[in-house]
Design a protein around this motif. Structure first.
Motif: not given
Length: 170
Positions: A113-118, A141-149
């Motif tokens: 998983r990566y955030d908006a900064r990469g 789904t599990e990954a995108f449940d984290d709003p930072h991903v």
């Protein structure tokens, strides 16, 4: 039918890689004839290499173009590694293909998983189950449940090779 969309390497990036790869090396095309290439994943069309196809093994940095387009700054996370692509332009993934690419039951994948900064913000190991689509859907789904991903990279565990990317649904 999959819940998320597996992204191939985009056509503009492929055009660049077919000239010079992300490590600065010229692309060297060859015909797939040996077991080391036949059956390997093509990241341009998200299917296995077939005997007799013209392919190239190039170095690819999967975060590079995404970060340029989004203004992200992945820093050291801008890693690169080997991927197979067609040596010449191809039609991309077949829209009628069901399931996720390279979804062999029992294969081990990392779902990074990566955030908006990469930057890496987590991940998990996925042993692809018999119902591969349901297994991948649950992992995404599990990954995108984290709003930072912002996006997820799927990699082969054995060699760490990039398989495909899934971006946060809009």
């Amino acid at each position: 039918m999959t819940t998320y969309t597996a992204q191939p390497i985009g056509p503009d990036t492929l055009k660049e890689l077919r000239d010079t790869d992300d490590a600065g090396r010229p692309c060297v095309a060859y015909t797939a004839t040996d077991a080391a290439a036949v059956g390997s994943p093509l990241r341009c069309c998200l299917r296995p290499v077939e005997r007799g196809e013209r392919i190239a093994l190039v170095s690819y940095a999967p975060l590079r173009r995404w970060s340029e387009a989004t203004g992200a700054h992945p820093g050291a996370y801008d890693e690169q590694g080997p991927v197979f692509i067609h040596a010449d332009a191809c039609a991309g993934p077949d829209p009628d293909t069901a399931g996720y690419p390279f979804d062999r039951a029992g294969a081990l994948r990392t779902v990074r998983r990566y955030d908006a900064r990469g930057h890496i913000v987590g991940g998990r190991l996925l042993e692809i189950p018999e119902d591969a689509t349901a297994g991948f859907d649950a992992a995404f789904t599990e990954a995108f449940d984290d709003p930072h991903v912002a996006l997820v990279h799927v990699r082969a565990l054995e060699y760490g090779c990039f398989q495909f990317e899934v971006r946060r649904p809009r």
